[in-house]
Design a protein around this motif. Structure first.
Motif, mmCIF file in Angstrom:
data_model
loop_
_atom_site.group_PDB
_atom_site.id
_atom_site.type_symbol
_atom_site.label_atom_id
_atom_site.label_comp_id
_atom_site.label_asym_id
_atom_site.label_seq_id
_atom_site.Cartn_x
_atom_site.Cartn_y
_atom_site.Cartn_z
ATOM 1 N N VAL A 113 0.833 -1.185 0.000
ATOM 2 C CA VAL A 113 0.000 0.000 0.000
ATOM 3 C C VAL A 113 0.881 1.253 0.000
ATOM 4 C CG1 VAL A 113 -0.192 0.111 2.528
ATOM 5 C CG2 VAL A 113 -1.998 1.090 1.077
ATOM 6 N N PHE A 114 0.414 2.290 -0.676
ATOM 7 C CA PHE A 114 1.209 3.523 -0.752
ATOM 8 C C PHE A 114 0.284 4.727 -0.916
ATOM 9 C CE2 PHE A 114 0.656 1.993 -5.056
ATOM 10 C CZ PHE A 114 0.381 3.125 -5.809
ATOM 11 N N LEU A 137 -6.379 -1.954 -3.034
ATOM 12 C CA LEU A 137 -6.030 -3.298 -3.478
ATOM 13 C C LEU A 137 -6.845 -3.667 -4.711
ATOM 14 C CD1 LEU A 137 -4.258 -5.752 -2.778
ATOM 15 C CD2 LEU A 137 -6.188 -6.640 -1.428
ATOM 16 N N ASN A 138 -6.123 -4.064 -5.749
ATOM 17 C CA ASN A 138 -6.757 -4.461 -7.008
ATOM 18 C C ASN A 138 -6.174 -5.812 -7.410
ATOM 19 O OD1 ASN A 138 -8.067 -4.626 -9.449
ATOM 20 N ND2 ASN A 138 -6.802 -3.052 -10.462
ATOM 21 N N GLY A 139 -6.873 -6.884 -6.993
ATOM 22 C CA GLY A 139 -6.321 -8.216 -7.207
ATOM 23 C C GLY A 139 -5.164 -8.462 -6.256
ATOM 24 N N SER A 140 -3.971 -8.649 -6.816
ATOM 25 C CA SER A 140 -2.800 -8.947 -5.978
ATOM 26 C C SER A 140 -1.894 -7.735 -5.769
ATOM 27 C CB SER A 140 -1.989 -10.078 -6.612
ATOM 28 O OG SER A 140 -1.553 -9.694 -7.914
#
Length: 257
Positions: A113-114, A137-140
């Motif tokens: 995360v950023f 978060l989008n998938g992995s």
């Protein structure tokens, strides 16, 4: 009888620059203009100017990106959406950055995360805006598409200011009132911006001691423009209105002489 004396002064940033290779703060010294003791008015104008479009899109004012409170410095230069990604790949190796040519936006991807800080000075270039943006978060992977389009347009206006002239011209970005000339940047990089005073605008000068003054060349935020050691040229015109006293006791022969 009021007469006008006009004087032209060609000046440039050669040997006058106070900020080195920036060439955007000039110390000007003119010959004494007090040629007459009955001066009524003095008017100042810029007749024409030649300014090199040698400054960068990303420069010392807008080349910092802040991610997770860590600042990264982007090398100054002229970029487009693709070439800046190449720089980001080196500067931010753990991130994957893509560009959507339809929406004109960047997307940042990372395994963790950023958050991109709105304190990043390059925010208007990359399309960040005035609020922090955090990845989701989008998938992995964590992904962040910036809210606005990228902007690689160079400085739109070149502003000339002086600590001597107070003509009450207003610049809203920095609330300054020492502006005496604003020129459109309507040329390509590495060419010459040319200005011609077609309307013959001029300003009345209240202080008669117009011999030494400083000219600052800035962007709309009041920051000095870095011309990268290329010289700026100005042609100033000073019109001096004075009273020419005629001695009515002179004979015709005296007048002829």
């Amino acid at each position: 009888m009021i007469k006008t004396k006009t004087r032209i002064f060609n000046i440039s940033s050669k040997n006058t620059s106070l900020n080195g290779s920036f060439k955007s703060q000039l110390s000007i010294s003119l010959p004494d203009l007090s040629f007459h003791n009955k001066i009524e008015n003095i008017y100042f104008s810029v007749q024409h100017a030649e300014i090199p479009n040698s400054f960068y899109v990303l420069n010392y004012t807008n080349n910092i990106i802040i991610i997770n409170s860590v600042s990264y410095t982007i090398p100054v230069g002229n970029y487009n959406a693709t070439t800046l990604i190449t720089v980001f790949n080196t500067l931010l190796p753990s991130y994957s950055i893509t560009y959507n040519s339809i929406t004109n936006r960047y997307t940042f991807n990372n395994a963790s995360v950023f958050t991109l800080s709105s304190l990043s000075s390059c925010k208007s270039i990359i399309g960040l805006g005035d609020s922090d943006q955090s990845a989701i978060l989008n998938g992995s992977v964590y992904s962040l598409t910036l809210p606005y389009s990228v902007n690689f347009i160079p400085i739109p206006r070149i502003n000339f200011k002086s600590n001597f002239f107070r003509f009450n011209n207003f610049n809203s970005n920095d609330n300054s009132n020492d502006l005496f000339l604003s020129i459109q940047n309507n040329t390509n990089p590495n060419s010459m911006v040319q200005y011609l005073n077609q309307t013959q605008i001029k300003f009345r000068v209240d202080d008669r001691n117009i011999t030494n003054f400083i000219i600052s060349i800035c962007d709309d935020n009041g920051a000095f423009i870095n011309f990268n050691n290329q010289d700026v040229y100005l042609t100033l015109q000073i019109d001096i209105e004075y009273i020419d006293v005629i001695n009515n006791n002179l004979t015709f022969n005296d007048l002829v002489k």
